[in-house]
Structure formats: structure tokens, C-alpha cells
Scaffold this motif. Structure first.
Motif, PDB file in Angstrom:
ATOM      1  N   ILE A 101       0.833  -1.196   0.000  1.00 52.41           N
ATOM      2  CA  ILE A 101       0.000   0.000   0.000  1.00 52.41           C
ATOM      3  C   ILE A 101       0.869   1.247   0.000  1.00 52.41           C
ATOM      4  O   ILE A 101       2.077   1.178  -0.184  1.00 52.41           O
ATOM      5  CB  ILE A 101      -0.973  -0.004   1.198  1.00 52.41           C
ATOM      6  N   SER A 102       0.249   2.378   0.214  1.00 51.97           N
ATOM      7  CA  SER A 102       0.939   3.652   0.088  1.00 51.97           C
ATOM      8  C   SER A 102       2.131   3.767   1.035  1.00 51.97           C
ATOM      9  O   SER A 102       2.007   3.530   2.236  1.00 51.97           O
ATOM     10  CB  SER A 102      -0.040   4.793   0.368  1.00 51.97           C
ATOM     11  N   PRO A 103       3.310   4.175   0.510  1.00 55.74           N
ATOM     12  CA  PRO A 103       4.476   4.358   1.382  1.00 55.74           C
ATOM     13  C   PRO A 103       4.348   5.579   2.282  1.00 55.74           C
ATOM     14  O   PRO A 103       5.086   5.708   3.256  1.00 55.74           O
ATOM     15  CB  PRO A 103       5.630   4.524   0.390  1.00 55.74           C
ATOM     16  N   ALA A 104       3.423   6.482   1.964  1.00 59.64           N
ATOM     17  CA  ALA A 104       3.241   7.673   2.797  1.00 59.64           C
ATOM     18  C   ALA A 104       2.850   7.304   4.221  1.00 59.64           C
ATOM     19  O   ALA A 104       3.134   8.046   5.162  1.00 59.64           O
ATOM     20  CB  ALA A 104       2.190   8.585   2.176  1.00 59.64           C
ATOM     21  N   ILE A 105       2.205   6.168   4.393  1.00 58.44           N
ATOM     22  CA  ILE A 105       1.776   5.747   5.717  1.00 58.44           C
ATOM     23  C   ILE A 105       2.989   5.484   6.608  1.00 58.44           C
ATOM     24  O   ILE A 105       2.971   5.760   7.818  1.00 58.44           O
ATOM     25  CB  ILE A 105       0.897   4.496   5.622  1.00 58.44           C
ATOM     26  N   LEU A 106       4.069   4.970   6.016  1.00 62.74           N
ATOM     27  CA  LEU A 106       5.293   4.751   6.771  1.00 62.74           C
ATOM     28  C   LEU A 106       6.044   6.057   7.010  1.00 62.74           C
ATOM     29  O   LEU A 106       6.603   6.284   8.084  1.00 62.74           O
ATOM     30  CB  LEU A 106       6.201   3.762   6.032  1.00 62.74           C
ATOM     31  N   ILE A 107       6.045   6.929   6.013  1.00 60.19           N
ATOM     32  CA  ILE A 107       6.804   8.169   6.109  1.00 60.19           C
ATOM     33  C   ILE A 107       6.196   9.116   7.134  1.00 60.19           C
ATOM     34  O   ILE A 107       6.905   9.748   7.926  1.00 60.19           O
ATOM     35  CB  ILE A 107       6.885   8.842   4.722  1.00 60.19           C
ATOM     36  N   LEU A 108       4.873   9.217   7.142  1.00 58.87           N
ATOM     37  CA  LEU A 108       4.205  10.198   7.990  1.00 58.87           C
ATOM     38  C   LEU A 108       4.288   9.865   9.476  1.00 58.87           C
ATOM     39  O   LEU A 108       3.967  10.713  10.313  1.00 58.87           O
ATOM     40  CB  LEU A 108       2.734  10.324   7.574  1.00 58.87           C
ATOM     41  N   ILE A 109       4.720   8.662   9.807  1.00 58.07           N
ATOM     42  CA  ILE A 109       4.847   8.305  11.219  1.00 58.07           C
ATOM     43  C   ILE A 109       5.767   9.268  11.945  1.00 58.07           C
ATOM     44  O   ILE A 109       5.486   9.713  13.067  1.00 58.07           O
ATOM     45  CB  ILE A 109       5.370   6.861  11.359  1.00 58.07           C
ATOM     46  N   PHE A 110       6.855   9.647  11.294  1.00 54.62           N
ATOM     47  CA  PHE A 110       7.874  10.446  11.971  1.00 54.62           C
ATOM     48  C   PHE A 110       7.518  11.925  12.080  1.00 54.62           C
ATOM     49  O   PHE A 110       7.577  12.487  13.181  1.00 54.62           O
ATOM     50  CB  PHE A 110       9.215  10.237  11.267  1.00 54.62           C
ATOM     51  N   PRO A 111       7.151  12.613  10.992  1.00 55.28           N
ATOM     52  CA  PRO A 111       6.757  14.023  11.172  1.00 55.28           C
ATOM     53  C   PRO A 111       5.502  14.195  12.013  1.00 55.28           C
ATOM     54  O   PRO A 111       5.396  15.150  12.793  1.00 55.28           O
ATOM     55  CB  PRO A 111       6.546  14.523   9.734  1.00 55.28           C
ATOM     56  N   LEU A 112       4.541  13.265  11.888  1.00 54.53           N
ATOM     57  CA  LEU A 112       3.349  13.363  12.717  1.00 54.53           C
ATOM     58  C   LEU A 112       3.668  13.045  14.177  1.00 54.53           C
ATOM     59  O   LEU A 112       3.106  13.656  15.090  1.00 54.53           O
ATOM     60  CB  LEU A 112       2.265  12.423  12.203  1.00 54.53           C
ATOM     61  N   GLY A 113       4.578  12.098  14.395  1.00 53.08           N
ATOM     62  CA  GLY A 113       5.004  11.811  15.756  1.00 53.08           C
ATOM     63  C   GLY A 113       5.685  13.005  16.395  1.00 53.08           C
ATOM     64  O   GLY A 113       5.493  13.288  17.585  1.00 53.08           O
ATOM     65  N   PHE A 114       6.460  13.732  15.607  1.00 51.47           N
ATOM     66  CA  PHE A 114       7.118  14.939  16.104  1.00 51.47           C
ATOM     67  C   PHE A 114       6.092  15.987  16.510  1.00 51.47           C
ATOM     68  O   PHE A 114       6.193  16.613  17.572  1.00 51.47           O
ATOM     69  CB  PHE A 114       8.052  15.479  15.021  1.00 51.47           C
ATOM     70  N   ARG A 115       5.058  16.158  15.688  1.00 49.49           N
ATOM     71  CA  ARG A 115       4.050  17.170  15.998  1.00 49.49           C
ATOM     72  C   ARG A 115       3.147  16.730  17.150  1.00 49.49           C
ATOM     73  O   ARG A 115       2.783  17.543  18.001  1.00 49.49           O
ATOM     74  CB  ARG A 115       3.218  17.476  14.753  1.00 49.49           C
ATOM     75  N   LEU A 116       2.775  15.486  17.180  1.00 53.04           N
ATOM     76  CA  LEU A 116       1.872  15.014  18.233  1.00 53.04           C
ATOM     77  C   LEU A 116       2.502  15.105  19.615  1.00 53.04           C
ATOM     78  O   LEU A 116       1.801  15.303  20.607  1.00 53.04           O
ATOM     79  CB  LEU A 116       1.441  13.581  17.951  1.00 53.04           C
ATOM     80  N   THR A 117       3.830  14.939  19.680  1.00 53.96           N
ATOM     81  CA  THR A 117       4.506  15.016  20.972  1.00 53.96           C
ATOM     82  C   THR A 117       5.066  16.408  21.253  1.00 53.96           C
ATOM     83  O   THR A 117       5.668  16.624  22.310  1.00 53.96           O
ATOM     84  CB  THR A 117       5.663  13.997  21.027  1.00 53.96           C
ATOM     85  N   CYS A 118       4.886  17.333  20.327  1.00 59.97           N
ATOM     86  CA  CYS A 118       5.357  18.708  20.494  1.00 59.97           C
ATOM     87  C   CYS A 118       4.658  19.356  21.684  1.00 59.97           C
ATOM     88  O   CYS A 118       3.465  19.152  21.913  1.00 59.97           O
ATOM     89  CB  CYS A 118       5.088  19.501  19.219  1.00 59.97           C
ATOM     90  N   TYR A 119       5.390  20.152  22.442  1.00 58.49           N
ATOM     91  CA  TYR A 119       4.818  20.764  23.641  1.00 58.49           C
ATOM     92  C   TYR A 119       3.645  21.662  23.293  1.00 58.49           C
ATOM     93  O   TYR A 119       2.639  21.683  24.019  1.00 58.49           O
ATOM     94  CB  TYR A 119       5.893  21.566  24.383  1.00 58.49           C
ATOM     95  N   TYR A 120       3.745  22.433  22.221  1.00 63.06           N
ATOM     96  CA  TYR A 120       2.629  23.314  21.882  1.00 63.06           C
ATOM     97  C   TYR A 120       1.417  22.518  21.428  1.00 63.06           C
ATOM     98  O   TYR A 120       0.289  22.791  21.846  1.00 63.06           O
ATOM     99  CB  TYR A 120       3.003  24.310  20.791  1.00 63.06           C
TER     100      TYR A 120
END
Length: 279
Positions: A99-118
Motif C-alpha cells: 500500500i501507500s508508502p506515505a503511511i510509513l513516512i508520515l509516522i515520523f513528522p506526525l510523531g514529532f508534531r503530536l509530541t510537540c509541547y505546543y
């Protein structure tokens, strides 16, 4: 002589008995409502874009949701597309990921934003209501903080920050490639398109957002006893501290623009923008 009367017992300290949820008279609910709406729109669009697995590349532009391409299913987008300048399809996960490789790629930038203090503050108030606003009671009877599952994973924010820097380098390279390899046969020479600037602005906003991060500020200037002995780090800490004051604005600007960047590439690849290169 009679003994003086004993003083009445003083009431013990406790919480004020206020039945109202809050005594605030301003529109405190506007900010969390807007945050929830923007985050839901982005989540919906990012989910749609990630599962499409199509229209994410038009020479020489590639969507930030799909870069770097790490699956063999991306061969049609990468093979020979960059005239030997761009890195070829990595294909490091082989063909087992259909399936789409974007699902693997987005784990990291979304993880960065989801755990961001703001962003923690934004979605805690918007969705979890912990609390929904300053001086506004939350519906939860007990506060556990980030010591239990799943919020305990917020503690790995720094590692997502490091991963985000790697993706910033890759997206910066994509932006440079968009300038170097833009060519228009009709003009007969170099032709920089609008998409080149779109990818460049997207990369710049992501760098500014990362640099304004609280973790970046701590990494640059933390654990120092004497700034005078580390003038370079002190200067860097000052720069990052100034960016940190705009962390909220940079967080929203980079989030919205990365979605718009994917949308631009998607529309160009689908033929909605002609050849995808505007002067």
C-alpha cells in the motif's frame, strides 16, 4: 476571674464552592474550537492523501507526504525522473509493503508534531479538555499527567525531533532539485516554476518550526552552568529563544503549508494546473 472565651475554630483551607464551570466572561471556547477544527481538517486531508498512493509526483516536484520514497511501489515516480540529480527510489522495504508508502513516512513528522509541547496544549484543550481553558474546570475527576499509557509516549518527543531534522534535510533537497531540474522546452532554457518556490517555502517553514521547538532550545543551551564559557552555544541559544517566542505561529504555519504543498503537487500531477510550472 473567668477565663477568656476560646476563639471559634478557623475553617480549614479548601477549594472554593463554585457551582459554575468558570467565572470567565470572555469567549474562552473560541481558541480550542478553532484548534480542533484545523487539526481535524488536516488529519482528514492527510489521511486521504496518504491512502491515495497517486498524484504525488510531477517532474520535478514530489509531495512532502511521500518523500523519501522508501518502497518499491514508488518506482514509477522516481525512475529516471531527475536526470541523474535526484536520489533514486530507495526501495529499502522491498515489495512486501503493497500500500501507500506515505503511511510509513508520515509516522515520523506526525510523531514529532503530536509530541510537540505546543500541540499537546492545543489538542489537550481541544479534544481531551484537560483543561479546556485557563480557569475553566475540566470534566476529569483525576489527573494523571503523562505518566500512564498512552500519554507516557510523549516523553520520546526528542527522538521524533531528531527524526524530523532528517526529513527536513530530505525536503530541502527536494526543493533544491525543483530549482535545478526545472526546464521548459518552450522557453529553451531554465524555467523556475511556482512549485519550486512552494517546496522551498515548505522546507523553510519546517526548519523554522523545528528550530523554535522547546527541545531544540534545551539541546542548544541546556545543561550548561556558565554561558560565558560557551559563547557559540549562548549565541545559538539566543537565536533559538527568539524563534521559540513564535513557536505557536510557526507550528500552525508549517502545518497548514505542508498540506497546501501536497495539494499543489497533487493538483499539478492530476493536470489541474497545466504543466505544473507557473512563472
Amino acid at each position: 476571674m473567668a477565663a477568656p472565651a476560646a476563639a471559634p475554630p478557623r475553617p480549614t483551607a479548601g477549594r472554593a464552592a463554585i457551582s459554575a464551570r468558570t467565572l470567565r466572561r470572555d469567549r474562552w471556547w473560541v481558541s480550542p474550537t478553532i484548534s480542533a477544527a484545523v487539526l481535524l481538517l488536516f488529519i482528514g486531508y492527510a489521511t486521504f492523501a496518504a491512502f491515495q498512493n497517486a498524484n504525488y509526483y510531477v517532474k520535478p516536484y514530489i509531495s512532502p507526504f511521500y518523500s523519501p520514497c522508501i518502497a518499491s511501489v514508488c518506482n514509477h515516480a522516481r525512475a529516471g525522473a531527475m536526470h541523474g540529480i535526484h536520489v533514486p527510489n530507495l526501495g529499502i522495504i522491498g515489495t512486501w509493503w503493497p500500500i501507500s508508502p506515505a503511511i510509513l513516512i508520515l509516522i515520523f513528522p506526525l510523531g514529532f508534531r503530536l509530541t510537540c509541547y505546543y500541540y499537546r496544549r492545543a489538542y489537550y484543550r481541544a479534544f481531551w479538555q484537560s483543561p479546556p481553558g485557563c480557569a475553566v474546570a475540566e470534566p476529569h475527576k483525576r489527573y494523571t499527567g503523562e505518566t500512564r499509557f498512552p500519554l507516557i509516549f510523549q516523553n520520546i518527543h526528542r527522538y521524533f525531533f531528531y527524526a524530523g531534522l532528517v526529513f527536513n534535510v530530505i525536503l530541502t533537497y527536494d526543493a533544491v532539485v525543483a530549482f535545478v531540474t526545472s526546464r521548459s522546452p518552450a522557453i529553451g532554457g531554465g524555467h523556475v516554476g511556482l512549485g519550486s518556490f512552494v517546496l522551498l517555502v515548505n522546507a523553510a517553514l519546517l526548519w523554522l518550526y523545528s528550530a523554535s521547538c522547546h527541545s531544540c532550545r534545551h539541546i542548544v543551551g541546556g545543561r550548561l552552568k556558565h554561558f560565558s564559557k560557551h559563547p557559540v552555544r549562548f549565541w545559538a541559544w539566543g537565536v533559538v529563544s527568539k524563534l521559540n517566542q513564535r513557536h505557536m505561529q510557526l507550528a500552525w504555519a508549517s502545518l497548514i503549508f505542508v498540506g497546501l504543498t501536497d495539494l499543489y503537487v497533487r493538483l499539478a500531477a492530476a493536470g489541474w494546473l497545466g504543466n505544473g510550472r507557473w512563472i
